[in-house]
Design a protein around this motif. Sequence first.
Motif, mmCIF file in Angstrom:
data_model
loop_
_atom_site.group_PDB
_atom_site.id
_atom_site.type_symbol
_atom_site.label_atom_id
_atom_site.label_comp_id
_atom_site.label_asym_id
_atom_site.label_seq_id
_atom_site.Cartn_x
_atom_site.Cartn_y
_atom_site.Cartn_z
ATOM 1 N N LEU A 1 45.316 44.286 28.793
ATOM 2 C CA LEU A 1 44.771 43.546 29.929
ATOM 3 C C LEU A 1 44.335 44.492 31.048
ATOM 4 C CD1 LEU A 1 47.187 40.478 30.190
ATOM 5 C CD2 LEU A 1 44.762 40.445 29.560
ATOM 6 N N GLU A 2 45.121 45.527 31.299
ATOM 7 C CA GLU A 2 44.766 46.484 32.346
ATOM 8 C C GLU A 2 43.478 47.238 31.994
ATOM 9 O OE1 GLU A 2 45.964 46.889 35.431
ATOM 10 O OE2 GLU A 2 47.006 45.035 34.887
ATOM 11 N N GLU A 3 43.344 47.629 30.725
ATOM 12 C CA GLU A 3 42.111 48.291 30.302
ATOM 13 C C GLU A 3 40.920 47.344 30.413
ATOM 14 O OE1 GLU A 3 41.498 51.502 29.440
ATOM 15 O OE2 GLU A 3 43.535 51.798 30.201
ATOM 16 N N ALA A 4 41.130 46.077 30.055
ATOM 17 C CA ALA A 4 40.066 45.084 30.167
ATOM 18 C C ALA A 4 39.668 44.882 31.626
ATOM 19 C CB ALA A 4 40.508 43.766 29.549
ATOM 20 N N ARG A 5 40.665 44.846 32.511
ATOM 21 C CA ARG A 5 40.368 44.704 33.943
ATOM 22 C C ARG A 5 39.492 45.854 34.441
ATOM 23 N NH1 ARG A 5 42.795 42.817 38.859
ATOM 24 N NH2 ARG A 5 44.651 41.992 37.823
ATOM 25 N N LYS A 6 39.863 47.072 34.071
ATOM 26 C CA LYS A 6 39.082 48.229 34.491
ATOM 27 C C LYS A 6 37.643 48.131 33.993
ATOM 28 C CE LYS A 6 43.040 51.409 34.511
ATOM 29 N NZ LYS A 6 43.649 52.606 33.848
ATOM 30 N N ARG A 7 37.467 47.686 32.753
ATOM 31 C CA ARG A 7 36.130 47.616 32.164
ATOM 32 C C ARG A 7 35.247 46.608 32.901
ATOM 33 N NH1 ARG A 7 34.244 49.228 26.927
ATOM 34 N NH2 ARG A 7 32.245 48.239 26.431
ATOM 35 N N VAL A 8 35.782 45.433 33.189
ATOM 36 C CA VAL A 8 34.958 44.412 33.849
ATOM 37 C C VAL A 8 34.723 44.757 35.314
ATOM 38 C CG1 VAL A 8 35.681 42.626 32.227
ATOM 39 C CG2 VAL A 8 36.929 42.896 34.386
ATOM 40 N N GLU A 9 35.690 45.381 35.953
ATOM 41 C CA GLU A 9 35.490 45.781 37.348
ATOM 42 C C GLU A 9 34.415 46.858 37.450
ATOM 43 O OE1 GLU A 9 39.823 44.838 39.413
ATOM 44 O OE2 GLU A 9 39.396 46.866 38.681
ATOM 45 N N GLN A 10 34.345 47.738 36.456
ATOM 46 C CA GLN A 10 33.297 48.759 36.443
ATOM 47 C C GLN A 10 31.909 48.137 36.293
ATOM 48 O OE1 GLN A 10 34.506 51.368 33.256
ATOM 49 N NE2 GLN A 10 36.033 52.443 34.509
ATOM 50 N N GLN A 11 31.864 46.928 35.753
ATOM 51 C CA GLN A 11 30.598 46.225 35.591
ATOM 52 C C GLN A 11 30.267 45.325 36.774
ATOM 53 O OE1 GLN A 11 29.926 44.620 31.572
ATOM 54 N NE2 GLN A 11 31.650 45.824 30.863
ATOM 55 N N GLY A 12 31.077 45.401 37.824
ATOM 56 C CA GLY A 12 30.746 44.701 39.051
ATOM 57 C C GLY A 12 31.396 43.348 39.255
ATOM 58 N N VAL A 13 32.376 42.994 38.424
ATOM 59 C CA VAL A 13 33.075 41.721 38.619
ATOM 60 C C VAL A 13 34.088 41.899 39.745
ATOM 61 C CG1 VAL A 13 34.518 39.946 37.570
ATOM 62 C CG2 VAL A 13 32.795 41.126 36.200
ATOM 63 N N ARG A 14 34.015 41.035 40.748
ATOM 64 C CA ARG A 14 34.855 41.193 41.930
ATOM 65 C C ARG A 14 36.170 40.426 41.844
ATOM 66 N NH1 ARG A 14 30.298 40.688 46.777
ATOM 67 N NH2 ARG A 14 29.024 42.495 46.153
ATOM 68 N N GLU A 15 36.112 39.213 41.314
ATOM 69 C CA GLU A 15 37.318 38.393 41.239
ATOM 70 C C GLU A 15 37.847 38.404 39.812
ATOM 71 O OE1 GLU A 15 37.430 34.646 43.642
ATOM 72 O OE2 GLU A 15 35.262 34.964 43.703
ATOM 73 N N VAL A 16 38.906 39.160 39.590
ATOM 74 C CA VAL A 16 39.496 39.300 38.259
ATOM 75 C C VAL A 16 41.001 39.087 38.345
ATOM 76 C CG1 VAL A 16 39.678 40.723 36.192
ATOM 77 C CG2 VAL A 16 37.772 41.073 37.772
ATOM 78 N N GLU A 17 41.512 38.251 37.466
ATOM 79 C CA GLU A 17 42.948 38.077 37.329
ATOM 80 C C GLU A 17 43.328 38.267 35.865
ATOM 81 O OE1 GLU A 17 44.444 34.465 38.883
ATOM 82 O OE2 GLU A 17 43.674 34.797 40.915
ATOM 83 N N THR A 18 44.585 38.627 35.646
ATOM 84 C CA THR A 18 45.093 38.745 34.284
ATOM 85 C C THR A 18 46.250 37.770 34.100
ATOM 86 O OG1 THR A 18 46.637 40.520 34.857
ATOM 87 C CG2 THR A 18 44.419 41.174 34.127
ATOM 88 N N LEU A 19 46.378 37.289 32.879
ATOM 89 C CA LEU A 19 47.451 36.347 32.561
ATOM 90 C C LEU A 19 47.945 36.637 31.157
ATOM 91 C CD1 LEU A 19 49.134 33.790 33.206
ATOM 92 C CD2 LEU A 19 47.249 32.451 32.228
ATOM 93 N N GLN A 20 49.247 36.755 31.022
ATOM 94 C CA GLN A 20 49.846 36.969 29.707
ATOM 95 C C GLN A 20 50.795 35.827 29.402
ATOM 96 O OE1 GLN A 20 52.329 40.526 29.133
ATOM 97 N NE2 GLN A 20 51.264 40.877 27.201
ATOM 98 N N ARG A 21 50.653 35.261 28.229
ATOM 99 C CA ARG A 21 51.492 34.155 27.804
ATOM 100 C C ARG A 21 52.135 34.473 26.453
ATOM 101 N NH1 ARG A 21 50.032 29.005 29.931
ATOM 102 N NH2 ARG A 21 49.865 29.259 32.205
ATOM 103 N N HIS A 22 53.340 33.958 26.252
ATOM 104 C CA HIS A 22 54.006 34.059 24.955
ATOM 105 C C HIS A 22 54.150 32.633 24.445
ATOM 106 C CE1 HIS A 22 57.535 35.904 22.436
ATOM 107 N NE2 HIS A 22 56.556 35.410 21.688
#
Length: 285
Positions: free
Chosen positions: A84-105
């Motif tokens: 999720l952290e790597e995914a956040r970095k990737r989308v933020e580098q593409q200019g996405v400003r509002e990003v949240e992460t959520l993990q569920r089991h």
Amino acid sequence: MKNIVACIDNSHVAAAVCDASAWISKQVERPLLLLHVLDKSVYPAKTDLSGNLGLGARTHLLEELADLDAQRSKLALEQGRLQLEEARKRVEQQGVREVETLQRHGHFVETLADLQQDTRILVMGRQGEDHQAGVREIGSNLETVIRTLGCRILVTPPDFKTPSKVLLAYDASPTAKKVLQVIASSPLCKGLPFHLLMVGERSDKNLLLLEEAREELEARGHSGVTTALKSGEVEQTLLNHVAEHQLDLIVMGAYGHSRIRQFLVGSTTTNLLRRSEVPILLMRQ
């Protein structure tokens, strides 16, 4: 405000899911939620061995196995967090400003069902992490998600390219007309050329229906709309048209009784999702 929800895992399609969801989030100006689900069917949080207890030595062994299961789940959760952290970095580098992460089991499809009320578009890869790169199969959960959820779903192949031309599969049914209105009004494909394709017999009625659809798109600000009426099998006709005109995205309504929408029930759905080289946006209205 409804989110764009992207399903993140350890598959080779994860990067494409990030890129597709980033594009959508920016186009429609909605927050992006990156979701990782540790499926209970694969990673049980706790193994119940109470029904298997027997002799003392066997009990000790079963306790060790339970501990190993717990450690395995813990490691998998940590791996998911890092993804999720790597995914956040990737989308933020593409200019996405509002990003949240959520993990569920929990159970994957049930988790998505719980979130769909706040989901505008769900983005999934064609395959999950259990599939090897280069294998043209769809993930085990994908068809269940399509049949279960009522939200719009974008399914991306391993390679995502920002769309520059769009194919709208059209059959003039009430559902197709609603899809036409929604996609024509949405900022998702704003400014992109559209190809309107109807699969059916060549008749004055069908040509008129296509012309009315073209006028609807152009009235909502889409210029350069191309129409086509072709006969043949729906799946192959759609794929041939995409390849011939180098289109980057397929948009179509989900479910119904007409020839185009009927393909979403049964093996043709699987074949199209498996064979398509471009993302497919499925819309149920």
